[in-house]
Design an enzyme around this catalytic site. Structure first.
Site, PDB file in Angstrom:
ATOM      1  CD  GLN A  53       3.916 -22.752 -38.979  1.00 26.57           C
ATOM      2  OE1 GLN A  53       4.331 -22.986 -40.109  1.00 26.57           O
ATOM      3  NE2 GLN A  53       4.729 -22.517 -37.968  1.00 26.57           N
ATOM      4  CG  HIS A  76      -0.187 -23.590 -42.147  1.00 26.85           C
ATOM      5  ND1 HIS A  76       0.160 -24.868 -42.546  1.00 26.85           N
ATOM      6  CD2 HIS A  76       0.941 -22.837 -42.316  1.00 26.85           C
ATOM      7  CE1 HIS A  76       1.417 -24.877 -42.935  1.00 26.85           C
ATOM      8  NE2 HIS A  76       1.916 -23.666 -42.800  1.00 26.85           N
ATOM      9  NE  ARG A  78       5.177 -26.545 -39.927  1.00 22.57           N
ATOM     10  CZ  ARG A  78       4.929 -26.245 -41.213  1.00 22.57           C
ATOM     11  NH1 ARG A  78       5.512 -25.202 -41.772  1.00 22.57           N
ATOM     12  NH2 ARG A  78       4.069 -26.946 -41.930  1.00 22.57           N
ATOM     13  CG  ASP A  80       1.415 -15.450 -42.079  1.00 23.82           C
ATOM     14  OD1 ASP A  80       2.521 -15.584 -42.642  1.00 23.82           O
ATOM     15  OD2 ASP A  80       0.389 -16.049 -42.457  1.00 23.82           O
ATOM     16  NE  ARG A 102       2.025 -25.315 -48.218  1.00 26.96           N
ATOM     17  CZ  ARG A 102       2.950 -24.549 -47.639  1.00 26.96           C
ATOM     18  NH1 ARG A 102       3.720 -23.775 -48.361  1.00 26.96           N
ATOM     19  NH2 ARG A 102       3.109 -24.576 -46.337  1.00 26.96           N
ATOM     20  CB  CYS A 151       4.190 -19.661 -39.932  1.00 27.28           C
ATOM     21  SG  CYS A 151       3.608 -18.497 -41.176  1.00 27.28           S
TER      22      CYS A 151
HETATM   23  N1  NVA Z   1      -0.280 -16.932 -44.789  1.00 30.37           N
HETATM   24  C1  NVA Z   1       0.867 -17.465 -45.463  1.00 30.37           C
HETATM   25  C2  NVA Z   1       1.448 -18.616 -44.712  1.00 30.37           C
HETATM   26  C3  NVA Z   1       2.715 -19.171 -45.300  1.00 30.37           C
HETATM   27  C4  NVA Z   1       3.259 -20.333 -44.557  1.00 30.37           C
HETATM   28  C5  NVA Z   1       0.469 -17.879 -46.872  1.00 30.37           C
HETATM   29  O1  NVA Z   1      -0.591 -18.498 -47.030  1.00 30.37           O
HETATM   30  O2  NVA Z   1       1.208 -17.576 -47.806  1.00 30.37           O
HETATM   31  N1   CP Z   2       5.600 -22.049 -42.609  1.00 32.52           N
HETATM   32  C1   CP Z   2       5.450 -22.689 -43.781  1.00 32.52           C
HETATM   33  O1   CP Z   2       4.446 -23.347 -44.051  1.00 32.52           O
HETATM   34  O2   CP Z   2       6.513 -22.541 -44.607  1.00 32.52           O
HETATM   35  P1   CP Z   2       6.597 -23.048 -46.122  1.00 32.52           P
HETATM   36  O3   CP Z   2       5.619 -22.205 -46.917  1.00 32.52           O
HETATM   37  O4   CP Z   2       8.022 -22.808 -46.520  1.00 32.52           O
HETATM   38  O5   CP Z   2       6.217 -24.485 -46.174  1.00 32.52           O
END
Ligand code: NVA
Ligand code: CP
Length: 334
Positions: A136, A133, A315, A229, A106, A270
């Site tokens: 997800q 993602h 998830r 989101d 990540r 998400c």
């Molecule tokens: N768009 C958000 C998704 C978090 C799961 C981010 O990248 O922070």
């Molecule tokens: N939805 C998601 O990816 O959550 P986290 O950022 O908590 O992993």
């Protein structure tokens, strides 16, 4: 269907049949978990979890899924590893590939996870980049399929920042699965033109469609699934909040939006979500700009139409399916 040895970097790399297979394997693994049937068929293997951005769901999902499959996990947090600071991405990938059977990443650019995959020699899984993602998306598809009994033909409207990981990925997955995707937002936040074109080409073959609109009435009307989101994603500067609130407040998911949607519509997110002041950032931004809630109202978030916690649970089951299949585990009846 044999996915052994495959990376899982973005859903553009997977066929609709492969995506559906992963969702179905996840549904089977979920049923087994509920019945207490063990699936520790990957005993003796180990995986590395690299997180250059924070996480609750993705990290926990990978860890629980790995442990259920019998695997060991090593978590590298956003500050603890040498990656990118004292050691290149390519060198890190080659080191970890000698010790682990799989690597989750990540972080920031999609190019980073693609580079790890190029050098690791073992399956690499994208746990979120700026652009995509994909894990997800499997959870979202499983949740939609559980609720509606199908994917094909489902009308999904995404409101908010549609040019980042979640918006991009929803557009891709809708195109792949013959769903109707609408990005309903200020045109500054429309997804990248080249990606829109690619998705339109895919949708033309699957029976899906891609539509972009700034008009909330048009975008939300008749939707089966309403998604949003956060308006500011991880890695973006805090100074951007003011502009985002100005641009995206008209696209908040509230009771009016849900009333425009189909009467059987569901809400998905998400997570994490700013639906009240019970978070540090939600409170600070909410108080500063006089908003009780941001991308979704508490009323919608807590309503019977909201599937957000089913989505979060899924998830784990879907990530388990990705690891099981790409590491070549065999489970009876899947
Ligand atoms: N768009 C958000 C998704 C978090 C799961 C981010 O990248 O922070
Ligand atoms: N939805 C998601 O990816 O959550 P986290 O950022 O908590 O992993």
């Amino acid at each position: 269907m044999d996915l052994k040895g495959r990376h899982f970097l973005k859903l553009l790399d997977y066929t609709p049949e492969e995506i559906l297979y992963l969702v179905d394997v996840a549904a089977d693994l979920k049923e087994k978990k509920k019945k207490g049937v063990p699936v520790d068929v990957l005993r003796g293997k180990n995986i590395a979890l690299i997180f250059e951005k924070t996480s609750t769901r993705t990290r926990c999902a990978f860890e629980v899924a790995a442990h259920d499959l019998g695997m060991g996990t090593t978590y590298l947090d956003p500050v603890a590893s040498q990656i990118g600071k004292k050691e290149s991405i390519a060198d890190t990938a080659r080191v970890l590939g000698r010790m682990f059977e799989g690597i989750e990443y990540r972080g920031f650019g999609q190019d980073i996870v693609e580079e790890i995959a190029k050098y690791a020699g073992v399956p690499v899984w994208n746990g979120l980049t700026n652009e995509f993602h994909p894990t997800q998306m499997l959870a979202d598809l499983l949740t939609i399929k559980e609720h509606f009994g199908r994917l094909s033909g489902i009308r999904l409207t995404y409101l908010g920042d549609a040019r980042y990981n979640t918006g991009n990925s929803l557009m891709v997955v809708c195109a792949k699965m013959g769903m109707h995707f609408t990005a309903c937002t200020n045109r500054k936040y429309y997804p990248d033109e080249a990606l829109v074109k690619t998705c339109q080409e895919i949708a033309a073959k699957t029976g899906g469609s891609i539509h972009l609109t700034e008009d909330v009435n048009e975008g939300a009307s008749g939707a089966d699934v309403v998604c949003t989101d956060v308006w500011v994603s991880m890695g973006e500067p805090a100074e951007i909040w003011e502009e985002r609130l100005r641009d995206l407040s008209p696209y908040q998911v509230n009771a009016k939006v849900m009333a425009l949607a189909d009467k059987g519509a569901v809400f998905m997110h998400c997570l994490p979500a700013f639906h009240d002041h019970n978070t540090g950032i939600g409170k600070e931004i909410g108080e500063r700009y006089g908003m009780a809630e941001l991308e979704v109202t508490d009323e919608v978030f807590e309503s019977a139409q909201s599937l957000v916690f089913e989505e979060a649970e899924n998830r784990m089951h879907t990530i388990k399916a990705v690891m099981l299949t790409t590491l070549g585990g065999v489970v009876e009846d899947t």
